[in-house]
Design an enzyme around this catalytic site. Structure first.
Site, mmCIF file in Angstrom:
data_model
loop_
_atom_site.group_PDB
_atom_site.id
_atom_site.type_symbol
_atom_site.label_atom_id
_atom_site.label_comp_id
_atom_site.label_asym_id
_atom_site.label_seq_id
_atom_site.Cartn_x
_atom_site.Cartn_y
_atom_site.Cartn_z
ATOM 1 N N ARG A 152 4.355 63.546 45.332
ATOM 2 C CA ARG A 152 3.764 63.703 43.984
ATOM 3 C C ARG A 152 2.237 63.815 44.023
ATOM 4 N NH1 ARG A 152 8.424 64.247 43.286
ATOM 5 N NH2 ARG A 152 9.624 63.668 41.429
ATOM 6 N N SER A 220 9.399 61.105 34.850
ATOM 7 C CA SER A 220 9.036 59.800 35.423
ATOM 8 C C SER A 220 7.600 59.480 35.050
ATOM 9 C CB SER A 220 9.128 59.829 36.949
ATOM 10 O OG SER A 220 10.406 60.215 37.370
ATOM 11 N N GLU A 318 2.543 58.471 37.424
ATOM 12 C CA GLU A 318 2.716 59.788 38.021
ATOM 13 C C GLU A 318 2.080 60.831 37.108
ATOM 14 O OE1 GLU A 318 4.833 63.310 38.264
ATOM 15 O OE2 GLU A 318 6.557 61.970 38.155
HETATM 16 N N1 EPU Z 1 17.798 53.095 38.740
HETATM 17 C C1 EPU Z 1 18.207 51.966 38.071
HETATM 18 N N2 EPU Z 1 17.801 51.798 36.767
HETATM 19 C C2 EPU Z 1 17.034 52.712 36.141
HETATM 20 C C3 EPU Z 1 16.612 53.853 36.815
HETATM 21 C C4 EPU Z 1 17.011 54.042 38.136
HETATM 22 O O1 EPU Z 1 18.900 51.125 38.607
HETATM 23 O O2 EPU Z 1 16.723 52.487 34.955
HETATM 24 C C5 EPU Z 1 18.271 53.327 40.104
HETATM 25 C C6 EPU Z 1 19.308 54.457 40.151
HETATM 26 O O3 EPU Z 1 20.584 54.004 39.902
HETATM 27 C C7 EPU Z 1 19.134 55.006 41.531
HETATM 28 C C8 EPU Z 1 17.662 54.772 41.831
HETATM 29 O O4 EPU Z 1 17.196 53.787 40.914
HETATM 30 O O5 EPU Z 1 19.899 54.284 42.455
HETATM 31 C C9 EPU Z 1 16.826 56.019 41.749
HETATM 32 O O6 EPU Z 1 16.949 56.631 40.458
HETATM 33 P P1 EPU Z 1 17.009 58.214 40.289
HETATM 34 O O7 EPU Z 1 18.063 58.793 41.162
HETATM 35 O O8 EPU Z 1 17.057 58.520 38.841
HETATM 36 O O9 EPU Z 1 15.665 58.728 40.932
HETATM 37 P P2 EPU Z 1 14.161 58.225 40.777
HETATM 38 O O10 EPU Z 1 13.707 57.780 42.119
HETATM 39 O O11 EPU Z 1 14.022 57.257 39.664
HETATM 40 C C10 EPU Z 1 13.024 60.478 41.416
HETATM 41 C C11 EPU Z 1 11.983 61.363 40.814
HETATM 42 C C12 EPU Z 1 12.593 62.222 39.721
HETATM 43 C C13 EPU Z 1 13.720 63.062 40.329
HETATM 44 C C14 EPU Z 1 14.763 62.109 40.951
HETATM 45 C C15 EPU Z 1 15.848 62.842 41.694
HETATM 46 C C16 EPU Z 1 9.879 60.166 41.051
HETATM 47 C C17 EPU Z 1 8.782 59.408 40.392
HETATM 48 N N3 EPU Z 1 10.889 60.549 40.275
HETATM 49 O O12 EPU Z 1 13.420 59.569 40.391
HETATM 50 O O13 EPU Z 1 11.595 63.122 39.277
HETATM 51 O O14 EPU Z 1 14.341 63.888 39.360
HETATM 52 O O15 EPU Z 1 14.113 61.252 41.916
HETATM 53 O O16 EPU Z 1 15.378 63.346 42.899
HETATM 54 O O17 EPU Z 1 9.788 60.438 42.261
HETATM 55 C C18 EPU Z 1 9.802 63.282 37.699
HETATM 56 O O18 EPU Z 1 9.035 63.275 38.665
HETATM 57 O O19 EPU Z 1 9.385 63.407 36.515
HETATM 58 C C19 EPU Z 1 11.229 63.134 37.939
HETATM 59 C C20 EPU Z 1 12.106 63.048 36.952
#
Ligand code: EPU
Length: 333
Positions: A152, A220, A318
């Site tokens: 990012r 995010s 972010e």
């Molecule tokens: N989780 C929870 N509770 C929540 C949110 C997430 O327990 O309220 C857990 C999920 O169950 C999962 C883990 O946390 O096991 C990760 O969640 P998720 O798969 O939604 O991915 P993320 O790491 O939160 C990142 C990116 C997203 C991207 C997804 C998929 C960042 C800051 N965000 O989110 O990107 O779509 O991975 O690759 O790196 C963005 O940058 O705006 C964005 C949406």
């Protein structure tokens, strides 16, 4: 004053003194405002105030594709919509960007944050970026390594090159490119073709992320923090299943899911004034209707404080934050 509500996906009613839609570089030759900022679709920004300058909206269009024996070379105008580009490429059987399906925003904005999802980052495929230096009026070509892509992040963000207007992005994609299926949900697909991956990614996103056309948000809000082994062990004592990802293959450093931490801190789906966190993904701050910038900022600060208190981890935004005079650092708000 121009109302910037259509130019920020939070849907905040903030103003700008002037706004110019840039369709070609010729229109920037005589641009000499002192204070300006460049926007695509405003899908990763938070305005905290009316902007006392000119908003330059990148609307440079065009997709040109050439190839040789092994690669496709794609030159794209910075104002093209990223998801339209993805569909255009998939229709020509050029695969690689399908994991980034439905990420909101423009091609010119994508490298600034090095947008990524489901194991792919746009920087992986960028060969060169053409920028117009608004100070010197010169065109500069930056190679992939000069862009310093990271999680990012890129040179455009870290060195705050706000006078670099990204006119074109050059992608280089192998003809023998393979799908990235490192995420469990994608491995489970029966048919592994690019459109199946795209459809699955869209379904995953729709299940977790609010559509900014209906609920203001900027995806995010925070980055997933990078922590060391000691901190990870401490969290794992209480939450053995905390989601952890590798970070640039660096040993002893881990990227933990900020959404998980915020969720476990009891802040998923909360409402504070007109701001809140999304019910299905705590990492997303939403405008519940008539939010004012200070309500979004207050909630974000509160989240940072609660997570710091509970996990001793400091979350960093972010999204980029802009005040009356230009970009502001989170610490300074
Ligand atoms: N989780 C929870 N509770 C929540 C949110 C997430 O327990 O309220 C857990 C999920 O169950 C999962 C883990 O946390 O096991 C990760 O969640 P998720 O798969 O939604 O991915 P993320 O790491 O939160 C990142 C990116 C997203 C991207 C997804 C998929 C960042 C800051 N965000 O989110 O990107 O779509 O991975 O690759 O790196 C963005 O940058 O705006 C964005 C949406």
């Amino acid at each position: 004053m121009f109302d910037l509500a259509p130019y920020n996906t939070f849907g905040l009613h903030v103003g700008a003194k002037n706004l110019v839609v840039v369709k070609d570089l010729a229109s920037l030759e005589n641009f000499d405002d002192e204070r300006y900022l460049i926007l695509g679709h405003g899908s990763d920004v938070l305005f905290t105030d009316d902007f006392e300058g000119t908003i330059l909206v990148n609307a440079i269009r065009g997709i040109e594709i050439t190839d040789d024996k092994d690669y496709y070379y794609i030159k794209v105008g910075g104002g093209e919509i990223l998801d339209d580009l993805i569909v255009h490429l998939l229709n020509k059987s050029i695969v690689g960007l399908e994991n980034l399906s439905k990420i909101p925003g423009t091609v010119g904005a994508a490298p600034v944050q090095n947008v990524g999802a489901y194991g792919v980052e746009i920087g992986d495929y960028i060969e060169q970026i053409d920028v117009f230096n608004l100070k010197t009026k010169q065109i500069i070509h930056l190679s992939q390594s000069q862009c310093e892509f990271d999680y990012r992040s890129s040179i455009f963000k870290t060195q705050r090159l706000c006078h670099y207007f990204i006119s074109h992005v050059h992608l280089k994609i192998k003809k023998s490119n393979e799908f990235v299926l490192s995420y469990k949900e994608l491995q489970e697909l029966d048919v592994k073709d690019a459109f199946a991956i795209r459809n699955k990614v869209i379904a995953l996103r729709e299940a977790k992320l609010p559509d900014p056309r209906f609920i203001g948000n900027a995806g995010s809000f925070f980055k997933n923090p990078i922590i060391d082994e000691v901190k990870l062990k401490a969290i794992r004592k209480i939450y053995p299943n905390v989601p952890v990802f590798t970070y640039n293959d660096q040993k002893n450093y881990y990227k933990v899911a900020a959404g998980f931490l915020i969720d476990k801190a009891g802040l998923r789906g909360v409402t504070h004034g007109n701001a809140g966190t999304w019910e299905h993904q705590a990492l997303v701050i939403v405008n519940r209707g008539r939010a004012k910038p200070h309500e979004i900022v207050a909630l974000a600060k509160y989240i940072v404080a609660v997570v710091k208190d509970k996990f001793d981890i400091y979350l960093e935004p972010e999204v980029r934050i802009f005040g009356a005079k230009g970009e502001i650092q989170w610490q300074d708000i």
